[in-house]
Scaffold this motif. Structure first.
Motif, PDB file in Angstrom:
ATOM      1  N   ARG A 110       2.247  11.237   1.229  1.00 50.18           N
ATOM      2  CA  ARG A 110       1.999   9.804   1.081  1.00 50.18           C
ATOM      3  C   ARG A 110       3.019   9.140   0.157  1.00 50.18           C
TER       4      ARG A 110
ATOM      5  N   ALA B 294       4.268   1.193   4.721  1.00 49.39           N
ATOM      6  CA  ALA B 294       5.557   1.194   5.419  1.00 49.39           C
ATOM      7  C   ALA B 294       5.948  -0.215   5.837  1.00 49.39           C
ATOM      8  N   ALA B 295       4.981  -0.962   6.358  1.00 52.01           N
ATOM      9  CA  ALA B 295       5.275  -2.329   6.785  1.00 52.01           C
ATOM     10  C   ALA B 295       5.572  -3.234   5.606  1.00 52.01           C
TER      11      ALA B 295
ATOM     12  N   ASP C  29       3.417  14.277   7.762  1.00 55.31           N
ATOM     13  CA  ASP C  29       2.344  13.289   7.812  1.00 55.31           C
ATOM     14  C   ASP C  29       1.378  13.411   6.638  1.00 55.31           C
TER      15      ASP C  29
ATOM     16  N   GLU D 221       9.106  -2.772   4.568  1.00 59.78           N
ATOM     17  CA  GLU D 221      10.001  -3.533   5.443  1.00 59.78           C
ATOM     18  C   GLU D 221      10.032  -4.999   5.049  1.00 59.78           C
TER      19      GLU D 221
ATOM     20  N   PRO E  53       9.818   4.953   4.723  1.00 56.19           N
ATOM     21  CA  PRO E  53       8.523   4.313   4.961  1.00 56.19           C
ATOM     22  C   PRO E  53       7.477   4.708   3.931  1.00 56.19           C
ATOM     23  N   LYS E  54       7.781   5.746   3.165  1.00 57.57           N
ATOM     24  CA  LYS E  54       6.871   6.202   2.112  1.00 57.57           C
ATOM     25  C   LYS E  54       7.435   5.798   0.759  1.00 57.57           C
TER      26      LYS E  54
ATOM     27  N   GLY F 243      -2.910   1.973   2.628  1.00 56.93           N
ATOM     28  CA  GLY F 243      -2.814   2.590   3.952  1.00 56.93           C
ATOM     29  C   GLY F 243      -1.362   2.941   4.264  1.00 56.93           C
ATOM     30  N   PRO F 244      -1.107   4.140   4.827  1.00 59.03           N
ATOM     31  CA  PRO F 244       0.278   4.555   5.100  1.00 59.03           C
ATOM     32  C   PRO F 244       1.066   3.569   5.944  1.00 59.03           C
ATOM     33  N   LYS F 245       0.461   3.064   7.014  1.00 56.10           N
ATOM     34  CA  LYS F 245       1.170   2.116   7.874  1.00 56.10           C
ATOM     35  C   LYS F 245       1.384   0.785   7.163  1.00 56.10           C
ATOM     36  N   ALA F 246       0.376   0.386   6.371  1.00 56.96           N
ATOM     37  CA  ALA F 246       0.502  -0.869   5.631  1.00 56.96           C
ATOM     38  C   ALA F 246       1.601  -0.769   4.576  1.00 56.96           C
TER      39      ALA F 246
END
Length: 256
Positions: A50, A204-205, A47, A208, A94-95, A199-202
């Motif tokens: 990045r 990754a998305a 985690d 995708e 995702p990274k 942002g990490p989630k942003a």
């Protein structure tokens, strides 16, 4: 115990996987593939990480498959079943993954470059899809390479096996930038710094989103092309090409 061929380190949220097999030009041997796969999984699971950077020691980024391991092996014994999974893991990570090239990439090594989200090379780095010149085909790496290249360049470079420089690699979409050798570290750091602002989630998305239409069905495509690739490596033509390469001579289909 065999020496480690992929070094792993984390600094400031950046995991660096360094190909460290300069004795064979960082060829994709079974050991190197296993360590690279493990390093990718380690970085993706951490985690604190990045961004992932693919780096190398020695004068060559990656020379492609280790042809010594392919010599004399049947299609079932070719043993490269893990390479598609490595390319897919880089592609779908995702990274963000950044490839840093201070030297040449060939064949499977170009597949790694294409799988990365961002690739930066020194201007003196060169590239080539050398498969046809040893009687095999760039089947597996086509999955990551073809989405990057314009069609005319892909036809020319896949069919001829000709070497091209970093500036052309940037012009046809294979890499993001070609820079002077003494500016390579700084260029990579600038990309990494920009990526860590997201942002990490942003991120990754967004990956995708960018991969929509390419990631779906990738595993099935790799499975099909893996059998084709292994068949060519084990064929009489492929084995002649590998032998000729080892002996530094022209294969028997080239006019003497």
């Amino acid at each position: 115990m065999a020496d480690e061929l992929v070094r792993y380190g984390v600094t400031g949220g950046v995991a660096t996987l360094t190909l460290d097999s300069p004795h064979n030009r960082n060829a994709l041997s079974a050991q190197l593939r296993a360590e690279l796969s493990a390093g990718l999984e380690r970085a993706i699971a951490d985690d604190e990480v990045r961004v992932i950077v693919l780096d190398h020691t020695g004068s060559v980024f990656c020379a492609g498959m280790d042809l010594k391991e392919a010599r004399g092996a049947s299609a079932k014994e070719q043993g490269v079943n893990d390479f598609p999974a490595i390319l897919e893991r880089i592609w779908t990570s995702p990274k963000p993954v950044v490839a840093k090239l201070a030297g040449p990439a060939r064949a499977g090594g170009v597949g790694l470059v294409a799988a990365a989200d961002i690739a930066v090379a020194a201007e003196n780095a060169t590239f080539a899809f050398t498969e046809v010149r040893i009687g095999v085909i760039p089947a597996i790496i086509s999955v990551t390479v073809l989405p990057r290249l314009n069609a005319r360049a892909a036809h020319e470079l896949f069919l001829t096996g000709d070497t091209f420089d970093a500036n052309r690699a940037a012009a046809i979409g294979l890499i993001n930038a070609a820079v002077a050798a003494d500016e390579l570290d700084g260029a990579v750091q600038r990309y990494v710094a920009s990526l860590t602002l997201g942002g990490p989630k942003a991120l990754a998305a967004t990956k995708e989103l960018l991969q929509r239409g390419t990631a779906e069905g990738m595993a099935e495509t790799f499975e099909s092309l893996l059998a084709t690739s292994a068949r060519f490596f084990a064929s009489d033509e492929g084995q002649e090409g590998i032998q000729a390469f080892a002996q530094k001579r022209k294969p028997n289909w080239v006019p003497q």
